[in-house]
Motif scaffolding. Structure first.
Motif, short mmCIF file in Angstrom:
data_model
loop_
_atom_site.label_atom_id
_atom_site.label_comp_id
_atom_site.label_asym_id
_atom_site.label_seq_id
_atom_site.Cartn_x
_atom_site.Cartn_y
_atom_site.Cartn_z
N VAL A 1 -3.06 -32.99 113.99
CA VAL A 1 -3.55 -32.17 114.83
C VAL A 1 -2.70 -31.62 115.91
O VAL A 1 -2.58 -30.48 116.23
CB VAL A 1 -4.99 -32.89 115.57
N VAL A 2 -1.81 -32.60 116.51
CA VAL A 2 -0.76 -32.36 117.46
C VAL A 2 0.18 -31.18 116.69
O VAL A 2 0.67 -30.12 117.51
CB VAL A 2 -0.08 -33.26 118.04
N TRP A 3 0.45 -31.45 115.63
CA TRP A 3 1.49 -30.81 114.70
C TRP A 3 0.91 -29.18 114.62
O TRP A 3 1.83 -28.40 114.87
CB TRP A 3 1.64 -31.58 113.44
N LEU A 4 -0.51 -29.30 114.41
CA LEU A 4 -0.95 -27.93 114.10
C LEU A 4 -0.83 -27.12 115.44
O LEU A 4 -0.57 -25.98 115.48
CB LEU A 4 -2.43 -28.18 114.00
N TRP A 5 -0.91 -27.65 116.64
CA TRP A 5 -0.56 -27.21 117.89
C TRP A 5 0.63 -26.61 118.10
O TRP A 5 0.86 -25.37 118.40
CB TRP A 5 -1.43 -27.91 119.02
N LEU A 6 1.56 -27.70 118.12
CA LEU A 6 2.92 -27.59 118.70
C LEU A 6 3.97 -26.86 117.81
O LEU A 6 4.57 -25.98 117.95
CB LEU A 6 3.47 -28.89 119.19
N ALA A 7 3.71 -26.89 116.18
CA ALA A 7 4.92 -26.62 115.24
C ALA A 7 4.05 -25.35 114.62
O ALA A 7 4.83 -24.39 114.34
CB ALA A 7 5.10 -27.74 114.40
N GLU A 8 2.84 -25.20 114.41
CA GLU A 8 2.32 -24.19 113.96
C GLU A 8 1.51 -23.17 114.97
O GLU A 8 1.21 -22.03 114.48
CB GLU A 8 1.26 -24.64 112.83
N GLY A 9 1.56 -23.50 116.21
CA GLY A 9 0.83 -22.43 116.92
C GLY A 9 -0.60 -22.24 117.03
O GLY A 9 -0.83 -21.20 117.43
N THR A 10 -1.28 -23.23 116.36
CA THR A 10 -2.80 -23.18 116.32
C THR A 10 -3.53 -24.11 117.09
O THR A 10 -3.15 -25.43 116.87
CB THR A 10 -3.15 -23.06 115.03
N PRO B 1 -5.72 -26.66 118.58
CA PRO B 1 -7.09 -27.45 117.91
C PRO B 1 -8.27 -26.95 118.69
O PRO B 1 -8.19 -26.97 119.76
CB PRO B 1 -6.63 -28.87 118.25
N ASP B 2 -9.45 -26.93 117.89
CA ASP B 2 -10.49 -26.50 118.64
C ASP B 2 -11.32 -28.04 118.90
O ASP B 2 -10.74 -29.00 118.48
CB ASP B 2 -11.66 -25.65 117.94
N ARG B 3 -12.47 -27.92 119.51
CA ARG B 3 -13.03 -29.18 119.78
C ARG B 3 -13.50 -30.10 118.79
O ARG B 3 -13.30 -31.33 118.92
CB ARG B 3 -14.26 -29.05 120.63
N TRP B 4 -13.80 -29.67 117.49
CA TRP B 4 -13.91 -30.31 116.43
C TRP B 4 -12.73 -31.05 115.68
O TRP B 4 -12.69 -32.15 115.40
CB TRP B 4 -14.61 -29.63 115.28
N ASP B 5 -11.45 -30.41 115.80
CA ASP B 5 -10.30 -31.20 115.74
C ASP B 5 -10.07 -32.31 116.28
O ASP B 5 -9.73 -33.34 116.01
CB ASP B 5 -9.16 -29.98 115.75
N VAL B 6 -10.21 -31.92 117.83
CA VAL B 6 -9.84 -33.15 118.91
C VAL B 6 -10.92 -34.41 118.51
O VAL B 6 -10.52 -35.46 118.63
CB VAL B 6 -9.89 -32.46 120.09
N LEU B 7 -12.28 -33.86 118.48
CA LEU B 7 -13.23 -34.94 118.25
C LEU B 7 -13.17 -35.78 116.83
O LEU B 7 -13.04 -36.93 117.05
CB LEU B 7 -14.59 -34.33 118.08
N GLY B 8 -12.74 -35.13 115.90
CA GLY B 8 -12.38 -35.83 114.53
C GLY B 8 -10.97 -36.69 114.49
O GLY B 8 -11.22 -37.73 114.45
N ALA B 9 -9.92 -36.14 115.64
CA ALA B 9 -8.79 -37.18 115.74
C ALA B 9 -9.14 -38.25 116.51
O ALA B 9 -8.68 -39.41 116.26
CB ALA B 9 -7.80 -36.25 116.45
N CYS B 10 -10.05 -38.18 117.49
CA CYS B 10 -10.51 -39.37 118.15
C CYS B 10 -11.24 -40.30 117.69
O CYS B 10 -10.89 -41.28 117.88
CB CYS B 10 -11.35 -38.65 119.50
#
Length: 110
Positions: free
Chosen positions: A71-80, A82-91
């Protein structure tokens, strides 16, 4: 120390897999596969370092760290972002990984 090993392991796995993604899905040169393979070899080596008696338990605990790192890669490397569902799922996955890794174990004969 295990958390750092799991983070390094996740970075190596994600980078290695992304190299194949870049080659096969983004049309990058086949030469992207070479560092990808080296990164995946590093991933496999790092995953043997945590002090866990069973490989499956290490893999399961690592899985939560992998998901959060992706999810962090999605944000930092791919520029997308994460939405709240990404963050909740990761947690949720990190909580599960912590339960697996830190849970008390009863000594067994097998």
């Amino acid at each position: 120390m295990t958390a750092l090993v799991f983070l390094g392991t996740a970075l190596a796995e994600i980078a290695g897999c992304f190299a194949f993604w870049a080659w096969l899905r983004l049309g990058r040169s086949m030469w992207w596969v070479v560092p990808g393979l080296l990164s995946l070899c590093l991933f496999a080596s790092l995953l043997t370092l945590p002090a866990v008696a069973q490989a499956g338990r290490a893999y399961a605990a690592y899985g939560g760290v992998y998901i959060a790192s992706a999810v962090v890669w999605l944000w930092l490397a791919e520029g997308t972002k994460p939405d709240r569902w990404d963050v909740l799922g990761a947690c949720v996955c990190l909580a599960g990984a912590a339960i697996i890794y830190l849970g008390p174990r009863v000594a067994s004969g097998s």
